[in-house]
Design a protein around this motif. Sequence first.
Motif, short mmCIF file in Angstrom:
data_model
loop_
_atom_site.label_atom_id
_atom_site.label_comp_id
_atom_site.label_asym_id
_atom_site.label_seq_id
_atom_site.Cartn_x
_atom_site.Cartn_y
_atom_site.Cartn_z
N MET A 1 9.52 -51.38 -50.73
CA MET A 1 10.95 -51.40 -50.44
C MET A 1 11.18 -51.48 -48.94
SD MET A 1 12.32 -48.52 -53.16
CE MET A 1 10.93 -47.41 -52.82
N SER A 2 12.03 -52.38 -48.51
CA SER A 2 12.31 -52.53 -47.09
C SER A 2 13.22 -51.40 -46.61
CB SER A 2 12.99 -53.87 -46.83
OG SER A 2 14.31 -53.87 -47.35
N ASN A 3 13.25 -51.19 -45.29
CA ASN A 3 14.13 -50.17 -44.73
C ASN A 3 15.58 -50.46 -45.07
OD1 ASN A 3 12.02 -48.72 -43.63
ND2 ASN A 3 12.26 -49.56 -41.57
N GLY A 4 15.96 -51.73 -45.04
CA GLY A 4 17.33 -52.09 -45.36
C GLY A 4 17.70 -51.76 -46.79
N ASP A 5 16.81 -52.06 -47.73
CA ASP A 5 17.06 -51.73 -49.12
C ASP A 5 17.18 -50.23 -49.32
OD1 ASP A 5 17.09 -54.36 -49.89
OD2 ASP A 5 15.05 -54.38 -50.69
N VAL A 6 16.27 -49.49 -48.69
CA VAL A 6 16.30 -48.04 -48.82
C VAL A 6 17.61 -47.47 -48.28
CG1 VAL A 6 15.27 -45.90 -47.95
CG2 VAL A 6 13.80 -47.72 -48.83
N PHE A 7 18.00 -47.93 -47.09
CA PHE A 7 19.21 -47.42 -46.45
C PHE A 7 20.45 -47.71 -47.30
CE2 PHE A 7 22.57 -47.79 -43.07
CZ PHE A 7 22.56 -46.46 -42.69
N VAL A 8 20.59 -48.93 -47.74
CA VAL A 8 21.76 -49.31 -48.55
C VAL A 8 21.74 -48.60 -49.90
CG1 VAL A 8 22.89 -51.23 -49.74
CG2 VAL A 8 22.07 -51.53 -47.40
N GLY A 9 20.58 -48.55 -50.54
CA GLY A 9 20.48 -47.90 -51.84
C GLY A 9 20.85 -46.43 -51.77
N GLU A 10 20.37 -45.74 -50.74
CA GLU A 10 20.67 -44.31 -50.61
C GLU A 10 22.13 -44.07 -50.26
OE1 GLU A 10 18.36 -41.53 -51.20
OE2 GLU A 10 17.65 -43.30 -52.28
N ILE A 11 22.73 -44.96 -49.47
CA ILE A 11 24.16 -44.83 -49.19
C ILE A 11 24.97 -44.95 -50.48
CG2 ILE A 11 26.17 -45.97 -48.15
CD1 ILE A 11 24.43 -46.70 -45.76
N ILE A 12 24.71 -46.00 -51.24
CA ILE A 12 25.49 -46.24 -52.46
C ILE A 12 25.25 -45.12 -53.48
CG2 ILE A 12 25.77 -47.78 -54.45
CD1 ILE A 12 25.06 -50.11 -52.55
N GLY A 13 23.99 -44.79 -53.72
CA GLY A 13 23.68 -43.78 -54.72
C GLY A 13 24.22 -42.41 -54.36
N THR A 14 24.07 -42.01 -53.10
CA THR A 14 24.55 -40.69 -52.69
C THR A 14 26.06 -40.64 -52.67
OG1 THR A 14 22.56 -40.48 -51.31
CG2 THR A 14 24.28 -38.84 -51.00
#
Length: 241
Positions: A1-14
């Motif tokens: 997982m790229s840093n961008g995917d992780v950052f966006v995914g955690e923003i949306i999920g949280t």
Amino acid sequence: MSNGDVFVGEIIGTAILILFGAGVVAAVVLNHSKAKDAGWVVIALGWGFGVMAGAYTAAPLSGGHLNPAVTLGIAIDTGTWDQVHVYVAGQLVGAMLGAVLCWLVYYAQFRANADEDLAQPTLGVFATTPAIRHPLANLVTEIIATVGLVLPVLAFGLTEGLGESGTSILIVSFLVVGIGLSLGGPTGYAINPARDLGPRVVHALLPIPNKGTSDWGYAWVPVVGPLIGAALSGVVFNAAF
């Protein structure tokens, strides 16, 4: 997982987690809400559903940690630390976004707080407040409750196929409900530093009439306690499994 995917995914999920979680508290405690006084069981269920919705949404992008304590426990277990800061940053931003969305949903109820006859403190919608203020006891509660979350989460990874099927997210959601029902009474069970800190910051900034204090003197407990609990979980898991 790229840093961008992780950052966006955690923003949306949280953000989804906090929208559901803060939303159910607002529904139960705010005046003029149709769910007023629905009770603690409803609050615990709302947080569990929030975990389920947020984690399932974020999973394809980031794995759906949604919690710095979970991220820390996994990092200690695996020895992989290079994306921890990305996860935590996304979780904090998402928690703040979710708190703002909750405020917008219940905007009319928060505005009703301008009426002195109906005024009520609002911090409890956004962040945790202890039933009895005893910092050491509150800290111990948060440590133990977080071990009750993170250690099982790490153990779930040992069951082959659980993660691939997505069943682990559902089980964790029920686990959060169970923690709320069993261990949430003393402190409101933060068990997640981002869940408490992000919305507390938003509470301090929002123009809510008669909102009361954001209680920064207590704010360290729901941050430090879960981090200690996560670290203990990682150490115990590595030693025992």
